[in-house]
Design a protein around this motif. Sequence first.
Motif, short mmCIF file in Angstrom:
data_model
loop_
_atom_site.label_atom_id
_atom_site.label_comp_id
_atom_site.label_asym_id
_atom_site.label_seq_id
_atom_site.Cartn_x
_atom_site.Cartn_y
_atom_site.Cartn_z
N ASN A 1 0.84 -1.19 0.00
CA ASN A 1 0.00 0.00 0.00
C ASN A 1 0.87 1.24 0.00
O ASN A 1 1.76 1.37 0.84
CB ASN A 1 -0.89 0.02 1.26
CG ASN A 1 -1.78 -1.19 1.31
OD1 ASN A 1 -2.52 -1.48 0.38
ND2 ASN A 1 -1.71 -1.94 2.41
N THR B 1 0.86 5.41 0.15
CA THR B 1 0.10 6.64 0.43
C THR B 1 0.97 7.82 0.01
O THR B 1 2.08 7.97 0.50
CB THR B 1 -0.22 6.76 1.92
OG1 THR B 1 -0.95 5.62 2.35
CG2 THR B 1 -1.04 8.02 2.19
N SER C 1 -8.18 13.01 2.28
CA SER C 1 -7.96 11.86 1.40
C SER C 1 -8.84 11.95 0.19
O SER C 1 -9.90 12.58 0.21
CB SER C 1 -8.30 10.56 2.14
OG SER C 1 -7.37 10.31 3.15
N PRO D 1 -10.33 9.17 -1.75
CA PRO D 1 -10.52 7.74 -2.00
C PRO D 1 -10.91 7.42 -3.43
O PRO D 1 -10.55 6.38 -3.96
CB PRO D 1 -11.63 7.33 -1.01
CG PRO D 1 -12.28 8.60 -0.60
CD PRO D 1 -11.28 9.69 -0.74
N SER E 1 -7.93 6.66 -5.61
CA SER E 1 -7.07 5.50 -5.36
C SER E 1 -7.04 4.63 -6.60
O SER E 1 -8.03 4.53 -7.33
CB SER E 1 -7.62 4.70 -4.18
OG SER E 1 -7.58 5.48 -3.02
N SER F 1 -1.39 -0.85 -4.30
CA SER F 1 -2.48 0.11 -4.40
C SER F 1 -1.97 1.47 -3.95
O SER F 1 -1.19 1.56 -2.99
CB SER F 1 -3.67 -0.34 -3.55
OG SER F 1 -3.29 -0.39 -2.20
N ARG G 1 -2.94 5.47 -2.83
CA ARG G 1 -3.97 6.43 -2.49
C ARG G 1 -3.32 7.79 -2.27
O ARG G 1 -2.15 7.89 -1.92
CB ARG G 1 -4.77 5.99 -1.25
CG ARG G 1 -4.05 6.14 0.07
CD ARG G 1 -4.92 5.71 1.24
NE ARG G 1 -4.22 5.94 2.49
CZ ARG G 1 -4.58 6.83 3.40
NH1 ARG G 1 -5.65 7.59 3.22
NH2 ARG G 1 -3.89 6.99 4.52
#
Lengths: 316, 222
Positions: A301, A303, B10, B12, B15, B22, B24
């Motif tokens: 993941n 960010t 955020s 989403p 994403s 993944s 985001r």
Amino acid sequence: MQISEASKERGSFKCPIVVLADVDKDELEERVSQDSEGLGLRIFTRKGCTHDPMDLKRVAAATAKYVIWLEPEEDEISVAARRACAIASLKALGAGHDETAKMVVQTSHDSMKSAFQLTDVPLAFRTPPPKERRRLDVIEMYEEENFDRLLAQSALQPGLSAIISDVLQHNIGPEFYVSHAHDFGGELYSTARRHFDSAAVCGVFTPGADPQFDHGEVILNPPDDTVLRKEDRLVLLCNSEKQAVAKAEPLPSSGIWVNDVQREHVACQSENVVVLCFGEESYTDSGLVDSIAMFAPKGTNVTIVAKSVKSITTHA
Amino acid sequence: MRDDICMCRSYPDMSKSKGQCSVRYVEGNPASFNTLLKLSKQKIDSIVLAGLEDLPPKLADAQLISSLIQIQEAASTKWKDKTGFTVVSPLNFTETKQVADHLISEGKSLPVPISLDVLLPAELASGILVQVTGAPVLDVIFKDLMSEPGSEIFIRHAAEFGLVGKGPIKTYEVADILRRHGETFLGCVAFITHLSPAPFQDTQGRQELCYGPSWNERVCVH
């Protein structure tokens, strides 16, 4: 510092160093003096243009054993022009006529992949074909997206940066060497690699047919049943040239228990990565994220935090 | 965006998948402590400081130090997950590394272990340049390591290859085990701290290694 370490470890650069740059001489001298303090190098500075034949002649660049040409921070077209002129000037001044000379040209991107089809390094070097054999070797070192890749790999594997620094820089750690003074022709790679007890044997190097224009081919991590040819040499990671010499007697064979060891996956990587994006508002991290995606195992993941997400997603 | 109102937002719906991971997006000031507080609620394994090359070198290094201090402060008070993480960053001056290492060393008593991985781009580039100048054959080797289809260096747990708990093992035996799996043993990382890994010091074929039960024992391969 890298030159200082190389002169100690490989015996290269044991000669005076001349720095030619188109900046104020006092400023250059101060900067060089600061950076080279304590390194025991003989360094001379000269103000001049790095592609001007007169300035190159003044610093005797044509008789230098090594010439390192650093890319200026300019647009691609200007860089290509200066670079081509520098290479041509050195050839015209006779570099490589009497003694072997090496020129390393630093570029930010592979010059042969320019969208503008500018004069690339190989073209500048081989054109026109020399009337006499010249002992000048020109090598291009391009950076491309290397740093993003290294950063991404370090993000995914904590501790890797120290390994990379050890391998890529001249310091107390190991460097890459190529074996010499041993004919491995006909031997299997699995056998040949057992002739070194103080080096990590990493692969096979085959010299090019014409070393001046073809720097050869390397296969890292080859299969153990690779049959070596007479001209093949082994690529080694070790601390010194001495450890790159093959031992007459190979290491003993491993015990049978080695064949019974099963491999089990044990997580050793980051799976949750946060990227804090500093710098310009329009900075796009797509290069770094692409590199993370290239190396990341399934399920990672990422960010991304930035002041303006819109600018990122526009460029991603 | 004002720092004192809403620090992180955020997106989403933005994403997406990229490769096998993944991605985001979070809008927030990367230099702000509040941004870190927002992030402290999630599991993090590594924090990368990206884009510092856009800043003047000394300012970039100053930002690294500043961010490190903020990260340590957040880790000492608000960090939810206590397993620890690594901060990865480019760095321009070795003197700054000494400052950063000092911060990490002083932060050993923090409830969340933090390590630091830095890369000095100028030193790396110089190192490669100088090595290739002295030995042009290395050009081909570095290009293979640096290029996408080429070989890569990985760090793996010794346990992955069944090395743990077998008592003393010769390095050439480790090399043979890894070769059976298509990998090449480069050396060992005795991961005591991020400050002093000891890679490659045990590559002598006859030297014996002993991998204990600690998860920290790692080998370096490609």
